[in-house]
Scaffold this active site. Structure first.
Site, short mmCIF file in Angstrom:
data_model
loop_
_atom_site.label_atom_id
_atom_site.label_comp_id
_atom_site.label_asym_id
_atom_site.label_seq_id
_atom_site.Cartn_x
_atom_site.Cartn_y
_atom_site.Cartn_z
N GLU A 84 0.83 -1.22 0.00
CA GLU A 84 0.00 0.00 0.00
C GLU A 84 0.86 1.26 0.00
O GLU A 84 1.68 1.48 0.91
CB GLU A 84 -0.93 0.00 1.22
N LYS A 262 -7.52 -0.47 11.32
CA LYS A 262 -6.96 -0.96 10.05
C LYS A 262 -5.73 -0.14 9.69
O LYS A 262 -4.70 -0.65 9.26
CB LYS A 262 -8.02 -0.89 8.95
N ASP A 278 4.04 -13.88 11.92
CA ASP A 278 2.72 -14.35 11.50
C ASP A 278 1.73 -13.17 11.55
O ASP A 278 1.23 -12.80 12.61
CB ASP A 278 2.30 -15.48 12.46
N HIS A 376 -2.52 10.36 -0.45
CA HIS A 376 -2.62 8.97 -0.90
C HIS A 376 -2.60 8.91 -2.43
O HIS A 376 -1.87 8.15 -3.03
CB HIS A 376 -3.90 8.36 -0.36
C1 MEV Z 1 -6.11 3.29 4.84
O1 MEV Z 1 -5.39 2.14 4.48
C2 MEV Z 1 -6.07 3.52 6.33
C3 MEV Z 1 -6.97 4.64 6.86
O2 MEV Z 1 -8.30 4.42 6.44
C4 MEV Z 1 -6.87 4.62 8.36
C5 MEV Z 1 -7.85 5.54 9.06
O3 MEV Z 1 -8.92 5.83 8.51
O4 MEV Z 1 -7.54 5.91 10.20
C6 MEV Z 1 -6.56 5.98 6.30
#
Ligand code: MEV
Length: 423
Positions: A84, A262, A278, A376
């Site tokens: 990513e 995430k 792992d 991003h």
């Molecule tokens: C994207 O991979 C991760 C985010 O969605 C985390 C978040 O929203 O805090 C940008």
């Protein structure tokens, strides 16, 4: 492939080259495309076959270095494996902004790994519990016999816990073996102990022993990290307030907390993968721990200090090892540990937690200010250019055009590429 059977007798016993041949046949003789599998990068062919079954090749994931990190006073370069874009850039940027306050400070609860033994069919579960707890010394002796090397290094069984778990079929007696697995993730050691002890427990209590396996809810192996970001390093008091509100959102709403976590795992899993650990064990443990208060919540917390700066903390289970498993045999994992200077599982866990906190800071700051897409998409533009067919120098030229127009879509990239090629 749908008109073919998925039964491939002899596939497992075939060599990797033969497997690729079988696959090529299935793809209508298109062996050319499969030449990709000839390139194993830094891995030697035999290792791929030893690590997994039915191997045909490797799936290379980019490995990058996070810079600017200071963890417990030590300057660190952190290898991260991720597909990513913007994950590593976010850590570098976040780490830079807390250098003036000393970077990240961490703590570790110890390498205690839990194995569970399920005992069923007892009409007197409390009696069984008392019996088992009364024979802890015998259980310790049995466990320590299983892995004398671990014991000689100072590890081994530390505690026996017995839980009565109400299930649909009645009360289950669940025995926890709490084992110090030192620098190992410890799955093999504790699983062997659970299998050794289960029939003995059954003999004592008359229970039917069933599952014997470690628990990935490694809440005896917690790692914490904290850092303070000065308000002037992050855009001033308004940004601090906005980030606090963003963090509060994750505390109040599991839909947001899941995405918040995430992002944290973007950083953590990248270090876990780079060191051959792992990722699934870490992910499941982290998410289960995020729900330990009854409602799924964030793994980080954010507060304003008396000076008006932003203080972040993270706490999560990190069952990481530096010995055993893929970590031991994978040359890239070995190199990653060397770059980190991680000479213990504890040090690796401390650094990994710090990366998770840095990642969350980066995401929260972006979300509370410009939004995530600006940074991003700027980084993602090259991927989009490649997807649109750009090659060589065209890639950066198309990516630059996408960034300039702030429209990072494949259609736009194709248009830019067409124009470029016409010129
Ligand atoms: C994207 O991979 C991760 C985010 O969605 C985390 C978040 O929203 O805090 C940008």
């Amino acid at each position: 492939m749908t008109d073919h059977t998925s039964r491939l007798p002899g596939f497992a016993q075939a060599s990797r080259e033969e497997r690729i041949g079988i696959l090529a046949e299935r793809l209508g003789g298109n062996a050319e495309a499969l030449q990709l599998f000839d390139n194993l990068g830094p891995i030697e062919g035999g290792l791929v076959d030893r690590l997994i079954e039915n191997a045909i090749g490797v799936m290379p994931v980019p490995l990058g270095l996070a810079t600017n990190m200071i963890v417990d006073g030590e300057e660190m370069l952190v290898p991260m494996a991720t597909e990513e874009s913007s994950v590593i850039a976010a850590v570098c940027n976040s780490a830079k902004r807390c250098r003036d306050t000393g970077g990240f400070f961490t703590s570790y609860s110890g390498s205690l790994t839990i194995a569970q033994v399920q005992l069923c069919g007892l009409s007197d579960p409390r009696n069984a519990r008392a019996q088992i707890l009364g024979r802890t010394d015998e259980i310790r002796a049995l466990c320590d016999e299983v892995d004398p090397q671990l014991t000689s290094l100072g590890g081994g069984l530390r505690e026996v816990d017995v839980r009565l778990v109400e299930a649909r079929s009645g009360t289950m007696v669940i025995v926890h073996l709490v084992v110090d697995t030192l620098d190992a993730m410890g799955a093999n050691a504790v699983n062997s102990m659970a299998e050794r002890v289960a029939p003995v427990l059954a003999g004592w209590t008359g229970a039917r022993p069933l599952l014997r396996i470690l628990s990935n809810l490694a809440d005896r192996r917690l790692t914490r990290a904290r850092a303070v970001w000065p308000a002037d390093q992050i855009g001033g008091p308004e940004v601090v307030e906005a980030m606090l509100l963003g963090a509060e959102f994750a505390e109040a709403d599991p839909y947001r907390a899941t995405t918040h976590n995430k992002g944290i795992m973007n950083g953590i899993s990248a270090v876990v993968l780079a060191t051959g650990n792992d990722t699934r064990a870490i992910e499941s443990g982290a998410h289960a721990y995020a729900a330990h208060g009854g409602q799924y919540g964030p793994l980080t917390h954010w507060e304003k200090t008396a000076e008006g700066d932003l203080a972040g903390t993270i706490e999560l289970p990190l069952s990481l090892g530096i010995v055993g498993g893929a970590t031991r045999v994978h040359p890239v994992a070995q190199l990653s540990l060397k770059i980190l200077g991680a000479d213990s599982a504890e040090k690796l866990a401390r650094i990994t937690a710090a990366v998770g906190l840095a990642q969350n800071f980066g995401a929260l700051r972006a979300l509370a200010t410009d939004g995530i897409q600006k940074g991003h998409m700027a980084l993602h533009a090259q991927n989009v250019a490649i997807a649109a067919g750009a090659e060589g120098d065209e890639i950066e030229a198309v990516a630059a055009g996408l960034r300039a127009h702030s429209r990072v879509t494949e259609a736009e990239a194709r248009k830019l590429l067409d124009d470029l090629r016409k010129d």
